[in-house]
Design a protein around this motif. Structure first.
Motif, PDB file in Angstrom:
ATOM      1  N   HIS A 100       0.855  -1.186   0.000  1.00 40.99           N
ATOM      2  CA  HIS A 100       0.000   0.000   0.000  1.00 40.99           C
ATOM      3  C   HIS A 100       0.890   1.235   0.000  1.00 40.99           C
ATOM      4  CE1 HIS A 100      -3.588   2.341   0.696  1.00 40.99           C
ATOM      5  NE2 HIS A 100      -2.943   2.989   1.645  1.00 40.99           N
ATOM      6  N   HIS A 101       0.515   2.210  -0.794  1.00 39.08           N
ATOM      7  CA  HIS A 101       1.325   3.422  -0.895  1.00 39.08           C
ATOM      8  C   HIS A 101       0.431   4.602  -1.252  1.00 39.08           C
ATOM      9  CE1 HIS A 101       0.972   1.967  -5.008  1.00 39.08           C
ATOM     10  NE2 HIS A 101       1.154   3.214  -5.389  1.00 39.08           N
ATOM     11  N   HIS A 102       1.018   5.767  -1.199  1.00 39.27           N
ATOM     12  CA  HIS A 102       0.332   7.010  -1.530  1.00 39.27           C
ATOM     13  C   HIS A 102       1.175   7.742  -2.566  1.00 39.27           C
ATOM     14  CE1 HIS A 102      -2.199   6.181   1.910  1.00 39.27           C
ATOM     15  NE2 HIS A 102      -1.097   5.925   2.589  1.00 39.27           N
ATOM     16  N   HIS A 103       0.682   8.883  -3.024  1.00 41.72           N
ATOM     17  CA  HIS A 103       1.395   9.645  -4.044  1.00 41.72           C
ATOM     18  C   HIS A 103       1.442  11.120  -3.687  1.00 41.72           C
ATOM     19  CE1 HIS A 103      -0.493   6.249  -6.225  1.00 41.72           C
ATOM     20  NE2 HIS A 103       0.736   6.128  -6.659  1.00 41.72           N
ATOM     21  N   ILE A 104       2.517  11.758  -4.103  1.00 42.98           N
ATOM     22  CA  ILE A 104       2.595  13.211  -4.141  1.00 42.98           C
ATOM     23  C   ILE A 104       2.627  13.542  -5.627  1.00 42.98           C
ATOM     24  CG2 ILE A 104       3.915  15.271  -3.576  1.00 42.98           C
ATOM     25  CD1 ILE A 104       5.156  13.719  -1.258  1.00 42.98           C
ATOM     26  N   GLU A 157       2.678   6.679   9.200  1.00 44.70           N
ATOM     27  CA  GLU A 157       1.926   7.502  10.143  1.00 44.70           C
ATOM     28  C   GLU A 157       0.453   7.565   9.744  1.00 44.70           C
ATOM     29  OE1 GLU A 157       4.515   8.678   8.332  1.00 44.70           O
ATOM     30  OE2 GLU A 157       6.139   8.786   9.798  1.00 44.70           O
ATOM     31  N   VAL A 158       0.200   7.649   8.434  1.00 44.79           N
ATOM     32  CA  VAL A 158      -1.178   7.671   7.935  1.00 44.79           C
ATOM     33  C   VAL A 158      -1.855   6.337   8.236  1.00 44.79           C
ATOM     34  CG1 VAL A 158      -2.613   7.812   5.859  1.00 44.79           C
ATOM     35  CG2 VAL A 158      -0.676   9.365   6.150  1.00 44.79           C
ATOM     36  N   ARG A 160      -6.197   3.714  14.097  1.00 38.64           N
ATOM     37  CA  ARG A 160      -6.698   4.245  15.376  1.00 38.64           C
ATOM     38  C   ARG A 160      -8.105   4.813  15.227  1.00 38.64           C
ATOM     39  NH1 ARG A 160      -1.738   6.634  15.568  1.00 38.64           N
ATOM     40  NH2 ARG A 160      -2.634   8.696  15.258  1.00 38.64           N
ATOM     41  N   VAL A 161      -8.327   5.608  14.177  1.00 42.49           N
ATOM     42  CA  VAL A 161      -9.636   6.224  13.962  1.00 42.49           C
ATOM     43  C   VAL A 161     -10.694   5.146  13.731  1.00 42.49           C
ATOM     44  CG1 VAL A 161     -10.964   7.653  12.342  1.00 42.49           C
ATOM     45  CG2 VAL A 161      -8.710   8.411  13.120  1.00 42.49           C
TER      46      VAL A 161
END
Length: 142
Positions: free
Chosen positions: A92-96, A111-112, A118-119
């Motif tokens: 799993h990854h994200h992008h800028i 961290e995300v 947690r949420v």
């Protein structure tokens, strides 16, 4: 033209057509995310006979098969690119993504991930998923 990645996919996902191969090649050559319209325009510039609907259909099939990433610009328009190493490895990854040129960088976001867990747990949810998309200006456009 290189061998289309759609041919390695189970039958019925994306047909191994000339148009599908041209779309994949154009997406592979792009430096970052591109909209369907940008890909369509590039295909037409190259002389490929392909309809905009075919471009959208093939891009969406690539996303469904996990072979392409999609992010949504701030105006809501979808942008696509073939998956990079981390996505191909199932990570799993994200992008800028650059707002100007569409160039992107894959980023891990532990961290995300921890925050989302947690949420969800606090609300009693399980089996969550999420998408985080960051937009800014790349070094060439800062």
């Amino acid at each position: 033209m290189t061998e289309p990645i759609s041919r390695s996919r189970p039958p019925g996902r994306v047909r191994g057509t000339r148009q599908a191969a041209a779309i994949e090649d154009t997406l592979r050559e792009a430096d970052g995310f591109r909209t369907a319209q940008e890909l369509f325009d590039e295909l037409r510039r190259r002389g490929d006979s392909v309809g905009l609907t075919t471009v959208y259909r093939n891009l969406n099939l690539l996303v469904e098969a996990g072979l392409a990433d999609v992010v949504h610009r701030e105006d809501g328009e979808s942008q696509f690119r073939l998956c990079g190493h981390s996505a191909a490895a199932g990570e799993h990854h994200h992008h800028i993504v650059c707002r100007v040129c569409g160039r992107s960088v894959e980023v891990a976001g532990p961290e995300v991930e921890a925050w989302a867990d947690r949420v969800a747990a606090a609300a009693g949810y399980t089996q969550i998923s999420h998408t985080v998309e960051l937009f800014g200006l790349c070094p060439d456009h800062s």
